[in-house]
Design a protein around this motif. Structure first.
Motif, mmCIF file in Angstrom:
data_model
loop_
_atom_site.group_PDB
_atom_site.id
_atom_site.type_symbol
_atom_site.label_atom_id
_atom_site.label_comp_id
_atom_site.label_asym_id
_atom_site.label_seq_id
_atom_site.Cartn_x
_atom_site.Cartn_y
_atom_site.Cartn_z
ATOM 1 N N ASN A 87 0.822 -1.226 0.000
ATOM 2 C CA ASN A 87 0.000 0.000 0.000
ATOM 3 C C ASN A 87 0.851 1.270 0.000
ATOM 4 O O ASN A 87 0.380 2.341 0.420
ATOM 5 C CB ASN A 87 -0.947 0.014 1.209
ATOM 6 C CG ASN A 87 -1.858 -1.193 1.257
ATOM 7 O OD1 ASN A 87 -2.417 -1.589 0.237
ATOM 8 N ND2 ASN A 87 -1.997 -1.786 2.439
ATOM 9 N N ASP A 88 2.100 1.169 -0.473
ATOM 10 C CA ASP A 88 2.959 2.344 -0.532
ATOM 11 C C ASP A 88 2.498 3.247 -1.670
ATOM 12 O O ASP A 88 2.075 2.779 -2.731
ATOM 13 C CB ASP A 88 4.411 1.916 -0.759
ATOM 14 C CG ASP A 88 5.389 3.062 -0.546
ATOM 15 O OD1 ASP A 88 5.763 3.306 0.607
ATOM 16 O OD2 ASP A 88 5.754 3.712 -1.536
ATOM 17 N N SER A 89 2.587 4.547 -1.468
ATOM 18 C CA SER A 89 2.076 5.504 -2.454
ATOM 19 C C SER A 89 3.045 5.769 -3.601
ATOM 20 O O SER A 89 2.664 6.369 -4.607
ATOM 21 C CB SER A 89 1.729 6.828 -1.767
ATOM 22 O OG SER A 89 2.886 7.390 -1.152
ATOM 23 N N ALA B 5 7.149 -0.332 -6.332
ATOM 24 C CA ALA B 5 6.470 -1.485 -6.938
ATOM 25 C C ALA B 5 7.480 -2.594 -7.228
ATOM 26 O O ALA B 5 8.569 -2.357 -7.739
ATOM 27 C CB ALA B 5 5.761 -1.062 -8.222
ATOM 28 N N GLY B 6 7.109 -3.808 -6.892
ATOM 29 C CA GLY B 6 7.985 -4.947 -7.119
ATOM 30 C C GLY B 6 8.906 -5.254 -5.957
ATOM 31 O O GLY B 6 9.653 -6.240 -5.999
ATOM 32 N N PHE B 7 8.856 -4.422 -4.933
ATOM 33 C CA PHE B 7 9.688 -4.650 -3.755
ATOM 34 C C PHE B 7 8.810 -4.981 -2.556
ATOM 35 O O PHE B 7 7.682 -4.503 -2.453
ATOM 36 C CB PHE B 7 10.543 -3.422 -3.449
ATOM 37 C CG PHE B 7 11.495 -3.066 -4.554
ATOM 38 C CD1 PHE B 7 12.667 -3.770 -4.723
ATOM 39 C CD2 PHE B 7 11.201 -2.033 -5.436
ATOM 40 C CE1 PHE B 7 13.538 -3.451 -5.748
ATOM 41 C CE2 PHE B 7 12.055 -1.706 -6.462
ATOM 42 C CZ PHE B 7 13.233 -2.418 -6.626
ATOM 43 N N SER B 8 9.352 -5.796 -1.672
ATOM 44 C CA SER B 8 8.590 -6.209 -0.490
ATOM 45 C C SER B 8 8.706 -5.220 0.655
ATOM 46 O O SER B 8 7.745 -4.993 1.395
ATOM 47 C CB SER B 8 9.068 -7.590 -0.012
ATOM 48 O OG SER B 8 8.825 -8.571 -0.987
ATOM 49 N N CYS B 9 9.888 -4.618 0.809
ATOM 50 C CA CYS B 9 10.112 -3.754 1.961
ATOM 51 C C CYS B 9 11.343 -2.879 1.711
ATOM 52 O O CYS B 9 12.043 -3.022 0.715
ATOM 53 C CB CYS B 9 10.300 -4.587 3.229
ATOM 54 S SG CYS B 9 11.611 -5.828 3.096
ATOM 55 N N TYR B 10 11.572 -1.972 2.646
ATOM 56 C CA TYR B 10 12.783 -1.148 2.570
ATOM 57 C C TYR B 10 13.237 -0.795 3.976
ATOM 58 O O TYR B 10 12.450 -0.758 4.923
ATOM 59 C CB TYR B 10 12.564 0.124 1.746
ATOM 60 C CG TYR B 10 11.563 1.109 2.325
ATOM 61 C CD1 TYR B 10 11.944 2.077 3.258
ATOM 62 C CD2 TYR B 10 10.226 1.079 1.936
ATOM 63 C CE1 TYR B 10 11.037 2.975 3.782
ATOM 64 C CE2 TYR B 10 9.303 1.979 2.457
ATOM 65 C CZ TYR B 10 9.714 2.926 3.369
ATOM 66 O OH TYR B 10 8.792 3.806 3.901
ATOM 67 N N PHE B 11 14.537 -0.529 4.084
ATOM 68 C CA PHE B 11 15.093 -0.059 5.348
ATOM 69 C C PHE B 11 15.374 1.427 5.210
ATOM 70 O O PHE B 11 16.108 1.841 4.316
ATOM 71 C CB PHE B 11 16.384 -0.796 5.696
ATOM 72 C CG PHE B 11 16.953 -0.383 7.028
ATOM 73 C CD1 PHE B 11 16.469 -0.943 8.195
ATOM 74 C CD2 PHE B 11 17.951 0.579 7.117
ATOM 75 C CE1 PHE B 11 16.975 -0.545 9.428
ATOM 76 C CE2 PHE B 11 18.459 0.983 8.335
ATOM 77 C CZ PHE B 11 17.964 0.414 9.503
ATOM 78 N N PRO B 12 14.769 2.262 6.056
ATOM 79 C CA PRO B 12 14.965 3.716 5.938
ATOM 80 C C PRO B 12 16.206 4.203 6.687
ATOM 81 O O PRO B 12 16.463 3.794 7.818
ATOM 82 C CB PRO B 12 13.691 4.275 6.586
ATOM 83 C CG PRO B 12 13.302 3.243 7.600
ATOM 84 C CD PRO B 12 13.753 1.913 7.071
ATOM 85 N N SER B 13 16.965 5.068 6.017
ATOM 86 C CA SER B 13 18.101 5.731 6.654
ATOM 87 C C SER B 13 17.938 7.239 6.471
ATOM 88 O O SER B 13 17.831 7.708 5.331
ATOM 89 C CB SER B 13 19.423 5.286 6.023
ATOM 90 O OG SER B 13 19.665 3.913 6.245
ATOM 91 N N VAL B 14 17.907 7.971 7.556
ATOM 92 C CA VAL B 14 17.741 9.422 7.501
ATOM 93 C C VAL B 14 19.126 10.066 7.390
ATOM 94 O O VAL B 14 19.951 9.941 8.294
ATOM 95 C CB VAL B 14 16.996 9.944 8.742
ATOM 96 C CG1 VAL B 14 16.848 11.461 8.673
ATOM 97 C CG2 VAL B 14 15.627 9.280 8.856
ATOM 98 N N LEU B 15 19.368 10.738 6.250
ATOM 99 C CA LEU B 15 20.695 11.274 5.955
ATOM 100 C C LEU B 15 20.598 12.695 5.406
ATOM 101 O O LEU B 15 19.680 13.004 4.658
ATOM 102 C CB LEU B 15 21.391 10.404 4.898
ATOM 103 C CG LEU B 15 21.565 8.927 5.213
ATOM 104 C CD1 LEU B 15 21.954 8.175 3.941
ATOM 105 C CD2 LEU B 15 22.613 8.720 6.291
#
Length: 211
Positions: free
Chosen positions: A118-120, A125-135
């Protein structure tokens, strides 16, 4: 270095939003530099010395603009977000953080991982997840420098100079490891640099954690 497979995607997105493009090449043997030149980039050769900050700072020394946006070749920013970033340069802040989304195709329950369901953003698309890094990736051209030979950051330099950092919440879409996990060669490479950083700053807990 050898980023011909992804560089055009990166430069196509940002070309109309920036006044100049600077590429520091650390020894490409493919047509990376030719692709960069096609987009009007100023391409400079930098001899790799096992120090990511040194390479970053070399590229900063070539920048002429009032603001600097840092992107790797395998990263992109959506055009509406680029417009928002450009508007942020009218603020009184000296630097802005962005959220680097490190995408993965395989579902992971690692701490901090965010699901792409449900990501906007279409780029997820085509990815299951992501790891966020604030930089911090957008900052004034005021002589700030990156620190650390690996996992380099400019934040320390900005804060030491009394600079003001604000959070934009704008994502950078990063596809570096989207199709495979870290291989042994890359693990060995980063481990070596992590050990080098520990020797340089033995009382700093950051490189120990990263290693």
């Amino acid at each position: 270095k050898n980023e011909s497979a992804v560089l055009e995607r990166c430069l196509t997105t940002i070309k109309s939003f920036v006044d100049e493009i600077i590429v520091a090449d650390t020894g490409s043997t493919d047509n990376t530099k030719e692709i960069a030149a096609k987009f009007g980039a100023s391409v400079f050769d930098f001899e790799w010395c096992d120090d990511f900050s040194a390479a970053r700072n070399f590229s900063l020394s070539k920048a002429n603009g009032e603001w600097i946006l840092i992107l790797d070749a395998d990263e992109t920013i959506d055009k509406p977000d680029l417009l928002n970033l450009k508007n942020l340069t009218n603020s009184k802040a000296d630097a802005w953080t962005l959220v680097q989304r490190n995408y993965r195709k395989v579902e992971s329950d690692d701490l901090g991982m965010v699901s792409c369901r449900n990501d906007s953003y279409e780029k997820s698309a085509g990815f299951s997840c992501y790891f966020p890094s604030v930089l911090v990736r957008l900052f004034r051209n005021k002589g700030y420098k990156f620190n650390h030979v690996v996992h380099e950051l400019v934040e320390e330099s900005i804060e030491a100079s009394g600079g003001r950092i604000e959070n934009s919440g704008i994502p950078i879409h990063h596809y570096n490891e989207s199709n495979s996990s870290l291989n042994e060669t890359k693990i060995s490479f980063y481990s070596k640099l992590g050990e080098k950083q520990i020797q340089l700053t033995p009382t700093d807990p950051k490189p120990y954690y990263e290693l």
